[in-house]
Design a protein around this motif. Sequence first.
Motif, PDB file in Angstrom:
ATOM      1  N   VAL A  12      28.413  38.655  52.938  1.00 42.45           N
ATOM      2  CA  VAL A  12      28.377  37.499  53.834  1.00 42.45           C
ATOM      3  C   VAL A  12      29.776  36.929  54.019  1.00 42.45           C
ATOM      4  O   VAL A  12      30.202  36.612  55.135  1.00 42.45           O
ATOM      5  N   ALA A  13      30.512  36.804  52.899  1.00 45.30           N
ATOM      6  CA  ALA A  13      31.875  36.267  52.974  1.00 45.30           C
ATOM      7  C   ALA A  13      32.767  37.163  53.831  1.00 45.30           C
ATOM      8  O   ALA A  13      33.587  36.667  54.627  1.00 45.30           O
ATOM      9  N   ALA A  14      32.609  38.489  53.685  1.00 45.11           N
ATOM     10  CA  ALA A  14      33.424  39.428  54.458  1.00 45.11           C
ATOM     11  C   ALA A  14      33.096  39.324  55.952  1.00 45.11           C
ATOM     12  O   ALA A  14      34.002  39.278  56.799  1.00 45.11           O
ATOM     13  N   LEU A  15      31.821  39.281  56.280  1.00 43.30           N
ATOM     14  CA  LEU A  15      31.433  39.157  57.691  1.00 43.30           C
ATOM     15  C   LEU A  15      31.933  37.840  58.287  1.00 43.30           C
ATOM     16  O   LEU A  15      32.384  37.795  59.433  1.00 43.30           O
ATOM     17  N   ALA A  16      31.850  36.770  57.492  1.00 43.89           N
ATOM     18  CA  ALA A  16      32.291  35.467  57.984  1.00 43.89           C
ATOM     19  C   ALA A  16      33.792  35.482  58.288  1.00 43.89           C
ATOM     20  O   ALA A  16      34.242  34.893  59.276  1.00 43.89           O
ATOM     21  N   LEU A  17      34.565  36.165  57.448  1.00 41.47           N
ATOM     22  CA  LEU A  17      35.996  36.271  57.709  1.00 41.47           C
ATOM     23  C   LEU A  17      36.266  37.066  58.980  1.00 41.47           C
ATOM     24  O   LEU A  17      37.095  36.676  59.813  1.00 41.47           O
ATOM     25  N   LEU A  18      35.579  38.190  59.123  1.00 40.40           N
ATOM     26  CA  LEU A  18      35.808  39.035  60.294  1.00 40.40           C
ATOM     27  C   LEU A  18      35.298  38.375  61.576  1.00 40.40           C
ATOM     28  O   LEU A  18      35.735  38.738  62.669  1.00 40.40           O
ATOM     29  N   PRO A  25      41.063  44.762  54.556  1.00 41.84           N
ATOM     30  CA  PRO A  25      40.456  44.218  53.337  1.00 41.84           C
ATOM     31  C   PRO A  25      41.404  43.443  52.438  1.00 41.84           C
ATOM     32  O   PRO A  25      41.015  42.417  51.872  1.00 41.84           O
ATOM     33  N   TYR A  26      42.645  43.907  52.295  1.00 44.20           N
ATOM     34  CA  TYR A  26      43.548  43.171  51.408  1.00 44.20           C
ATOM     35  C   TYR A  26      43.881  41.800  51.988  1.00 44.20           C
ATOM     36  O   TYR A  26      43.991  40.816  51.258  1.00 44.20           O
ATOM     37  N   GLU A  27      44.025  41.738  53.295  1.00 47.15           N
ATOM     38  CA  GLU A  27      44.245  40.448  53.945  1.00 47.15           C
ATOM     39  C   GLU A  27      43.036  39.539  53.737  1.00 47.15           C
ATOM     40  O   GLU A  27      43.180  38.330  53.494  1.00 47.15           O
ATOM     41  N   MET A  28      41.844  40.124  53.814  1.00 48.03           N
ATOM     42  CA  MET A  28      40.627  39.352  53.578  1.00 48.03           C
ATOM     43  C   MET A  28      40.623  38.787  52.165  1.00 48.03           C
ATOM     44  O   MET A  28      40.270  37.620  51.938  1.00 48.03           O
ATOM     45  N   ARG A  35      41.738  30.262  49.981  1.00 50.95           N
ATOM     46  CA  ARG A  35      40.746  29.219  50.252  1.00 50.95           C
ATOM     47  C   ARG A  35      39.897  28.886  49.022  1.00 50.95           C
ATOM     48  O   ARG A  35      38.971  28.094  49.098  1.00 50.95           O
ATOM     49  N   HIS A  36      40.199  29.535  47.912  1.00 48.97           N
ATOM     50  CA  HIS A  36      39.454  29.339  46.665  1.00 48.97           C
ATOM     51  C   HIS A  36      37.969  29.675  46.825  1.00 48.97           C
ATOM     52  O   HIS A  36      37.107  29.053  46.207  1.00 48.97           O
ATOM     53  N   GLU A  37      37.709  30.668  47.668  1.00 49.64           N
ATOM     54  CA  GLU A  37      36.329  31.096  47.859  1.00 49.64           C
ATOM     55  C   GLU A  37      35.769  31.771  46.609  1.00 49.64           C
ATOM     56  O   GLU A  37      34.550  31.962  46.495  1.00 49.64           O
ATOM     57  N   ASP A  38      36.658  32.122  45.671  1.00 46.82           N
ATOM     58  CA  ASP A  38      36.187  32.733  44.421  1.00 46.82           C
ATOM     59  C   ASP A  38      35.380  31.741  43.593  1.00 46.82           C
ATOM     60  O   ASP A  38      34.753  32.125  42.608  1.00 46.82           O
ATOM     61  N   ARG A  39      35.377  30.470  43.969  1.00 47.63           N
ATOM     62  CA  ARG A  39      34.509  29.494  43.316  1.00 47.63           C
ATOM     63  C   ARG A  39      33.067  29.636  43.790  1.00 47.63           C
ATOM     64  O   ARG A  39      32.146  29.120  43.155  1.00 47.63           O
ATOM     65  N   LEU A  40      32.874  30.305  44.920  1.00 44.28           N
ATOM     66  CA  LEU A  40      31.544  30.441  45.506  1.00 44.28           C
ATOM     67  C   LEU A  40      30.984  31.845  45.386  1.00 44.28           C
ATOM     68  O   LEU A  40      29.765  32.032  45.337  1.00 44.28           O
ATOM     69  N   VAL A  41      31.859  32.841  45.362  1.00 43.10           N
ATOM     70  CA  VAL A  41      31.418  34.229  45.304  1.00 43.10           C
ATOM     71  C   VAL A  41      32.407  35.015  44.463  1.00 43.10           C
ATOM     72  O   VAL A  41      33.608  34.735  44.472  1.00 43.10           O
ATOM     73  N   LYS A  42      31.905  35.966  43.702  1.00 42.45           N
ATOM     74  CA  LYS A  42      32.768  36.768  42.844  1.00 42.45           C
ATOM     75  C   LYS A  42      33.599  37.710  43.706  1.00 42.45           C
ATOM     76  O   LYS A  42      33.053  38.560  44.412  1.00 42.45           O
ATOM     77  N   VAL A  43      34.914  37.564  43.642  1.00 44.63           N
ATOM     78  CA  VAL A  43      35.816  38.331  44.513  1.00 44.63           C
ATOM     79  C   VAL A  43      36.760  39.171  43.663  1.00 44.63           C
ATOM     80  O   VAL A  43      37.464  38.648  42.804  1.00 44.63           O
ATOM     81  N   GLY A  46      38.713  45.538  44.491  1.00 42.81           N
ATOM     82  CA  GLY A  46      37.929  46.770  44.550  1.00 42.81           C
ATOM     83  C   GLY A  46      36.543  46.557  45.120  1.00 42.81           C
ATOM     84  O   GLY A  46      36.084  47.337  45.972  1.00 42.81           O
ATOM     85  N   THR A  47      35.867  45.497  44.667  1.00 42.70           N
ATOM     86  CA  THR A  47      34.513  45.246  45.156  1.00 42.70           C
ATOM     87  C   THR A  47      34.526  44.823  46.622  1.00 42.70           C
ATOM     88  O   THR A  47      33.592  45.121  47.366  1.00 42.70           O
ATOM     89  N   LEU A  48      35.602  44.147  47.040  1.00 49.06           N
ATOM     90  CA  LEU A  48      35.701  43.751  48.443  1.00 49.06           C
ATOM     91  C   LEU A  48      35.876  44.979  49.335  1.00 49.06           C
ATOM     92  O   LEU A  48      35.225  45.104  50.372  1.00 49.06           O
ATOM     93  N   TYR A  49      36.742  45.904  48.921  1.00 50.16           N
ATOM     94  CA  TYR A  49      36.912  47.142  49.695  1.00 50.16           C
ATOM     95  C   TYR A  49      35.582  47.884  49.786  1.00 50.16           C
ATOM     96  O   TYR A  49      35.220  48.414  50.848  1.00 50.16           O
TER      97      TYR A  49
END
Length: 209
Positions: A12-18, A25-28, A35-43, A46-49
Amino acid sequence: MPKAADLTPLGVAALALLAEGPMHPYEMYQVLMARHEDRLVKVRPGTLYHAVGRLAESGLVETAGTEREGNRPERTTYRITSAGHEALDTRLQDMLATPINEYPTFPHAIAEAHHLPAEVVAGLLEGRLAALSADLDFLRQAEAAVTAKGLERKYWIDVTYQQAMLRTEISWIRELLAELRSGQLPWDNPQPTPSELSTKPKESLGKRS
């Protein structure tokens, strides 16, 4: 095509960024961390790619191009597809409307805290209060920063939500500590376990008849 319910929080976080614009992916990852989104989702990078790869396999994102900086490997830039927009909107609607028990650990720990002595529980809760207060201070600073930048509130209402949840938990823990210290909440020390009894001297266990 996968169902919107199959989207992971990171998906969801990836789609929202795109949805904001094409990115690699690295820019994402950099944007999420800034944005400190790691407080809301585990980032994790490797898992993002991997998440972006799965979105591409599912047709929710597609390749927008590649770029190379110096001697670095080529980076693939992705953009969201119309199917991705639809899946994101559907998933967000489900997440907003439907309460889900996410099995947080703290309520579970509180339910079993009676196995520990009262003074141990109080000490642990004091430590938790300090950590929660630090988190709350961080969020207050974040709110001040985005407010100073003039960022519209709709983009950071999650910050105010997190603050409200932290204030509620802090208040509840303080009330519990007050009850423990005043004796208003009776708290018997836990009974020794069979293994603890077996290590005690015989005379401490009482005389045998």
